[in-house]
Each structure stands twice: as C-alpha cells, then as structure tokens.
Design an enzyme around this catalytic site. Structure first.
Site, PDB file in Angstrom:
ATOM      1  N   CYS A   1     -22.433  32.167  60.019  1.00  0.00           N
ATOM      2  CA  CYS A   1     -23.780  32.169  60.596  1.00  0.00           C
ATOM      3  C   CYS A   1     -24.018  30.946  61.469  1.00  0.00           C
ATOM      4  CB  CYS A   1     -24.835  32.196  59.485  1.00  0.00           C
ATOM      5  SG  CYS A   1     -24.683  33.530  58.293  1.00  0.00           S
ATOM      6  N   ASP A   2     -23.562  29.781  61.005  1.00  0.00           N
ATOM      7  CA  ASP A   2     -23.984  28.524  61.617  1.00  0.00           C
ATOM      8  C   ASP A   2     -22.864  27.659  62.183  1.00  0.00           C
ATOM      9  OD1 ASP A   2     -26.598  29.174  60.840  1.00  0.00           O
ATOM     10  OD2 ASP A   2     -26.324  28.249  58.875  1.00  0.00           O
TER      11      ASP A   2
ATOM     12  N   CYS B   1     -23.492  29.230  55.052  1.00  0.00           N
ATOM     13  CA  CYS B   1     -22.811  30.339  55.730  1.00  0.00           C
ATOM     14  C   CYS B   1     -22.142  29.849  57.007  1.00  0.00           C
ATOM     15  CB  CYS B   1     -23.812  31.449  56.047  1.00  0.00           C
ATOM     16  SG  CYS B   1     -23.092  32.869  56.903  1.00  0.00           S
TER      17      CYS B   1
END
Length: 320
Positions: A136-137, A133
């Site tokens: 997300c990261d 993701c």
C-alpha cells in the site's frame, strides 16, 4: 424483516451494499460506532485503488463508497454488533443499543486488524511514516531508509518488496533466528539492501510529525540504542475480526472464515462472508471490494432460490 444485513463498513461491506441495493434488496449496513470505513480510514494516500489515477485519501475513498451505497438505497446504522443468531431461516443481529434486526441473509464483512507493537509513537505517526502494508505504502519511501519489524514470512516478504523503493531496509527481530520459511530467509539474506538487527525490540518510534527513527532495546542485556529511519513497517501478523462468529461458523487453520471455493458461502445457509475476514493472503482494498461484490451476488441468488421454493410449495398439486 430485512432481506439482507451487511456487517462491516470497509470496501467489502460497502461494495456488497452497492450491489445489493441496486438489486432492490434494500440492505441494512451495520457500521461501527467508532471506526466507520475500516482500516482505510487510517491510511493517507491510496494510489492503487482502480479509478483514481491521481490517488485519493483513504477516508475520502470510504466516504465515496458510502455515498454510492446510500444513493442506491442502503440504510447505514452507526452501532456495534454485540451478538448474532445465525441458525435457522431468520438471522438475528443484536446491536449495542439493544436493537435487534432480523434478515433472511447476512453478509459478514468485518475485515481484519493489523497487530500493533503497542509502543509510544506508533499511533501518533500512523500514516506519517508508520505503516502495516508495504504494497500500500512502499512507493512513498523512495530512496529512504526504513525498518521492518518482524521475523516471519510476511516480514521477509515486506522487506524484500520494499527494497524496490528504499535505499536501505533494516529488519528488526527480537531473536537471533527467523521464523520465516527457508526460501524467504535465503531471499532476504541475499539482498544487499537488507540489514538485520538481531535481538532487538522497538521501544519507541521517534518523531513529532514525521517518523525520524526508532529507539531499540536489546533483548540480551537491556541496553538501548537509536536507529535513524524515515519509515517503520510493522509486520508481526494480523487478526481477522471473527470473535462474533466463533463456534458459529467454520474457520480455516489461518483463523479466517471458511467459504466454499471462490464463493462467499459459509458453513451456514444464508450466511455469507467477504473481504479480509476470509482472506489470509492478499488483504488489499481492491480485492476486498471484489469479494463484497461476490457476496452480494451470492445473496441475490440465495434469496431468489428461497422465493422459488416458496412459490413451488404454494402451488397445489393437480390430481389427474
């Protein structure tokens, strides 16, 4: 018999449980016997979930959501659902232990699973340079060289997004042409930070405690090479966990559970769905949590309508 059973222990499941419990619906939540908390338990730092300006570890966030749900009266069972009977007014949920629970309503919030490469180092380095993701990261890879594996729209979107942070983004694809839409390809080709590695498959992700590179195998001649990167983003798709409701609930062309508009109502009365299992697009913890809230409110309205119907049927007709 229960009022509502919630299947799934991710952000959507626990959010639904919090709202259902506060509405005195006394929900039973069926969590996995192995992976309680869903995909977030495999994530280290979560910095984009509202309310945590300093960030929070994925497992810690799920523990807090569970504690909040249990505080208001949610009962959590650590077992796996093996079969469902969703037709009719009484829904039946059978568990691996053999226990069968009944309820007037069911919330199906089993989430989705990212497709994995299945190569050496992938599991070991998950959360330590390997991610599924970008939104997300991606922030954790500032000024680092990273690789994106895939050739579809999601891979091009991830690669383009990651150029905001990374110094270099390599797109690794097993063929010499992309599956992505023309506009997504053009956007990636025009980005000077993106370099394509054609006709190559990831054979191994390298690194002991942190990702240091990938070992590639040519799909043309079988030769191998190594590419030094500090991060690997796998973007080869994801699969909603719908195996328990195949031939029971209507699905979308993307394979997610169909719901009525912005609601959580599925094709069967009394059955509701929430989170990634209905979302082929966003797949974020915060959107999943909001979806769980919608499901709990829909369940509350559904059960109230059943009670109203029962009261109306119980009142004798007055003949003048």
């Amino acid at each position: 018999m229960r009022k509502v059973i919630i299947i799934g222990s991710g952000p959507s499941g626990f959010s639904a449980a919090i709202y259902a419990a506060r509405a005195n619906l006394e929900p039973l939540l069926i969590a996995s016997s192995v992976e309680v908390g869903g995909e977030l338990t495999k994530t280290t730092d979560v910095e984009n979930f509202p309310g945590f300006p300093e960030g929070i570890q994925g497992p810690d966030l799920m523990v807090k959501l569970q504690e909040q749900a249990e505080k208001f009266g949610t009962e959590v069972v650590y077992d796996d659902v093996v079969s469902l009977e969703l037709d009719g007014p009484v829904k039946k949920v059978e568990l691996g232990s053999g226990a069968v629970h009944e309820a007037s309503a069911v919330v199906y919030a089993t989430g989705s699973a990212y497709r994995k490469l299945g190569v050496e180092g992938e599991e070991r380095l998950s959360g330590h340079g390997v991610s599924w993701c970008a939104t997300c990261d991606g922030f954790f890879f500032r000024e680092k060289a990273i690789a994106v594996v895939g050739g579809g729209d999601s891979a091009m979107e991830e690669a383009t997004f990651l150029t905001r942070f990374a110094s270099k983004v390599y797109v690794i694809h097993r063929k010499d042409t992309l599956r992505a839409s023309k506009i997504m390809q053009e956007r990636a080709f025009a980005n000077e930070k993106i370099e394509f590695v054609w006709n190559s498959e990831v054979e191994e992700i390298l690194g002991e405690f942190e990702t240091t590179g990938v070992r590639l195998r040519s799909t043309v001649d079988g030769s191998t090479s190594e590419l030094e990167v500090q991060g690997v983003f796998v973007a080869i798709g994801n699969d909603p966990r719908t195996h328990l409701v195949h031939n029971k609930l209507e699905l979308t062309p993307e394979g997610t559970i169909w719901v009525d508009g912005r609601s959580s109502r599925t094709s069967l009365p009394g059955v509701f769905a929430a989170g990634d299992v209905i979302d082929p697009t966003y797949r974020q913890a915060a959107t999943a949590a909001g979806s769980g809230v919608v499901a709990a409110l829909d369940v509350e309205h559904f059960l109230a309508s059943l009670e109203d119907s029962t009261v109306e049927n119980a009142v004798p007709e007055v003949v003048g």
